[in-house]
Design a protein around this motif. Structure first.
Motif, PDB file in Angstrom:
ATOM      1  N   GLU A 360       0.833  -1.203   0.000  1.00  0.00           N
ATOM      2  CA  GLU A 360       0.000   0.000   0.000  1.00  0.00           C
ATOM      3  C   GLU A 360       0.869   1.255   0.000  1.00  0.00           C
ATOM      4  OE1 GLU A 360      -4.008   1.616   2.222  1.00  0.00           O
ATOM      5  OE2 GLU A 360      -2.528   0.511   3.423  1.00  0.00           O
ATOM      6  N   LYS A 385       4.747  -1.099   3.479  1.00  0.00           N
ATOM      7  CA  LYS A 385       3.628  -1.297   4.414  1.00  0.00           C
ATOM      8  C   LYS A 385       2.485  -1.955   3.660  1.00  0.00           C
ATOM      9  CE  LYS A 385       1.631  -0.588   8.493  1.00  0.00           C
ATOM     10  NZ  LYS A 385       0.421  -1.413   8.275  1.00  0.00           N
ATOM     11  N   ASP A 386       1.993  -3.081   4.157  1.00  0.00           N
ATOM     12  CA  ASP A 386       0.930  -3.828   3.500  1.00  0.00           C
ATOM     13  C   ASP A 386      -0.436  -3.193   3.793  1.00  0.00           C
ATOM     14  OD1 ASP A 386      -0.206  -5.761   1.938  1.00  0.00           O
ATOM     15  OD2 ASP A 386      -0.099  -7.360   3.447  1.00  0.00           O
ATOM     16  N   TYR A 387      -1.420  -3.609   3.013  1.00  0.00           N
ATOM     17  CA  TYR A 387      -2.796  -3.185   3.237  1.00  0.00           C
ATOM     18  C   TYR A 387      -3.290  -3.727   4.583  1.00  0.00           C
ATOM     19  CZ  TYR A 387      -3.214  -1.584  -1.602  1.00  0.00           C
ATOM     20  OH  TYR A 387      -3.052  -0.909  -2.781  1.00  0.00           O
ATOM     21  N   GLY A 388      -4.297  -3.080   5.153  1.00  0.00           N
ATOM     22  CA  GLY A 388      -4.853  -3.513   6.421  1.00  0.00           C
ATOM     23  C   GLY A 388      -5.618  -4.817   6.298  1.00  0.00           C
ATOM     24  N   THR A 389      -5.852  -5.452   7.419  1.00  0.00           N
ATOM     25  CA  THR A 389      -6.554  -6.739   7.424  1.00  0.00           C
ATOM     26  C   THR A 389      -7.991  -6.605   6.915  1.00  0.00           C
ATOM     27  OG1 THR A 389      -7.097  -6.348   9.758  1.00  0.00           O
ATOM     28  CG2 THR A 389      -5.150  -7.696   9.285  1.00  0.00           C
ATOM     29  N   THR A 394      -2.154  -7.927   5.367  1.00  0.00           N
ATOM     30  CA  THR A 394      -1.633  -8.428   6.640  1.00  0.00           C
ATOM     31  C   THR A 394      -1.428  -7.317   7.669  1.00  0.00           C
ATOM     32  OG1 THR A 394       0.687  -8.155   5.967  1.00  0.00           O
ATOM     33  CG2 THR A 394      -0.395 -10.246   5.397  1.00  0.00           C
ATOM     34  N   ASP A 395      -1.418  -6.064   7.205  1.00  0.00           N
ATOM     35  CA  ASP A 395      -1.135  -4.893   8.045  1.00  0.00           C
ATOM     36  C   ASP A 395       0.293  -4.920   8.583  1.00  0.00           C
ATOM     37  OD1 ASP A 395      -1.984  -2.419   9.006  1.00  0.00           O
ATOM     38  OD2 ASP A 395      -2.431  -3.226  10.994  1.00  0.00           O
ATOM     39  N   ASN A 396       1.154  -5.741   7.973  1.00  0.00           N
ATOM     40  CA  ASN A 396       2.546  -5.849   8.409  1.00  0.00           C
ATOM     41  C   ASN A 396       3.460  -4.961   7.563  1.00  0.00           C
ATOM     42  OD1 ASN A 396       1.883  -7.739  10.377  1.00  0.00           O
ATOM     43  ND2 ASN A 396       2.244  -9.479   9.011  1.00  0.00           N
ATOM     44  N   SER A 397       4.691  -4.842   8.027  1.00  0.00           N
ATOM     45  CA  SER A 397       5.718  -4.093   7.300  1.00  0.00           C
ATOM     46  C   SER A 397       6.789  -5.049   6.789  1.00  0.00           C
ATOM     47  CB  SER A 397       6.349  -3.027   8.202  1.00  0.00           C
ATOM     48  OG  SER A 397       5.384  -2.090   8.630  1.00  0.00           O
TER      49      SER A 397
END
Length: 409
Positions: A360, A385-389, A394-397
């Protein structure tokens, strides 16, 4: 990116100036042949001067006249001719003239990287990132042929024809040209100082066998293009139904340049990466969805500023609201370290509706230095930074460090 320059050669008191100004897609065969004849004349004159100096040294002791050897003279002039050929075709890499009709250049990039993905898996590797062979043929002033052979480790490990196209025209004498063959259509710009490709390229780069008609005049440039892509609205007959257009303007003066442009394509789903995603979603036969891209690139002294935005104009699928977008904002600063050109840069990039395919957001920092002629060493740090759950991510970095050694000749 285009530069005007003047080169000088001093040979035993003789001064020869070779001047050049950029001429898009223009053929320089006649001019280069004239320069080669001048080089041969200089070599003959140099021999005569060397003989005369030798005679003087036998009869008189004193200061010696500095005289270039034939080999040194040919090397210096050959280097200037290669730079002159490079300026004749914007974007063409510095290469070698195989003969008066063919120019050749090579790029090799080797990378080492270490990082952690969104799932927490660590990976480190060395990779032959790029081997690129470029050929340019110029038999006449009004026709050029381009061929790029490419290998990139990490894909299907195959050597492929990256592009092969013919340009009919000479914008130095007439502003309109025709470009036909396998090529990257002018949708998006993708300029970057980073090692990694910008996210705008990931969603919009489009290589097709296409017909393009363009123009370049007084700083303005543009084109229209058409091709038969992978998407096929409604299925059935397969026709040349994909098309697009681009328009831009570039201005340059001492210490400042700017390049702005806009492009449109009626089927953004035919970009190289999105077509694969649409195939997975079984959407290749859905309605065509257009895309638009805008960019601005400025150089103010040693500072470079880059901004680009690309987006689909509608949803590919009403049920999933799939409307990809990407942007890139970047700045760089170029300076010398012990005579070696160096660039430090930072970038902020982002996407929308690309969960499971791209991050994202992405923050990058890079440093590159030309350690030898044709040799560049660069390092890069990327924080994703990944997309939110709630959006399916995953909301992870994830963090990645990359070093690249590139050699171009």
């Amino acid at each position: 990116m285009k530069k005007k320059f003047i080169k000088g050669i001093v040979v035993a008191g003789l001064v020869v100036f070779i001047g050049n100004s950029p001429a898009p897609a223009a053929n320089a065969t006649g001019e280069i042949e004239t320069l080669k004849q001048q080089v041969q004349l200089l070599i003959r004159q140099n021999k005569q001067l060397m003989q005369r100096v030798s005679e003087l040294e036998k009869t008189k002791q004193g200061a010696k006249v500095p005289v270039l050897s034939d080999d040194d003279l040919e090397k210096k002039v050959s280097k200037i001719l290669r730079h002159k050929e490079k300026e004749k075709i914007p974007g063409e890499k510095l290469g070698h003239m195989i003969n008066k009709y063919i120019d050749f250049s090579t790029l090799i990039e080797v990378e080492g990287s270490a990082g952690e993905d969104f799932a927490g898996v660590n990976e480190s590797k060395f990779e032959l990132a790029t081997v690129e062979l470029d050929f340019v043929g110029r038999v006449s002033d009004w026709a050029n042929a381009y061929l790029t052979i490419l290998y990139e480790e990490g894909g299907d490990d195959k050597v492929l024809i990256d592009d092969a196209h013919i340009i009919i025209g000479n914008t130095k004498k007439f502003p309109v040209y025709l470009n036909i063959g396998r090529q990257y259509v002018p949708f998006g710009n993708f300029t970057s100082n980073m090692i990694s490709d910008p996210l705008t390229l990931e969603i919009a780069e489009t290589r097709e066998t296409a017909l393009q008609v363009g123009f370049e005049a007084a700083g303005a440039y543009g084109s229209v293009f058409a091709f038969n892509g992978d998407t096929n609205e409604g299925g059935g007959n397969s026709r040349i139904e994909q098309f697009g257009a681009s328009l831009g303007y570039t201005y340059e003066q001492e210490g400042f340049s700017v390049d702005v442009g806009i492009s449109y394509m009626n089927s953004m789903g035919d970009s190289d990466d999105l077509s694969g995603i649409l195939a997975e979603k079984n959407l290749l036969a859905s309605d065509y969805v257009g895309g638009i891209g805008m960019y601005a690139i400025a150089h103010i002294g040693p500072v470079s500023l880059i901004g680009e935005y690309i987006t689909a104009l509608d949803d590919f699928d009403d049920q999933t609201d799939f409307q990809p977008m990407a942007f890139n904002i970047e700045t760089g600063y170029t300076f010398d370290i012990s005579g070696m050109e160096s660039t430090v840069a930072v970038a902020c990039q982002g996407t929308d509706d690309m969960v499971g395919n791209l991050p994202e957001s992405r923050i990058l920092a890079s440093f590159g230095i030309g350690i030898f002629e044709g040799t560049t060493l660069a390092v890069e740090y990327a924080h994703d930074k990944d997309y939110g759950t709630s959006e399916g991510g995953t909301d992870n970095s994830a963090d990645t460090f990359t070093a690249q050694l590139a050699y171009e000749f």
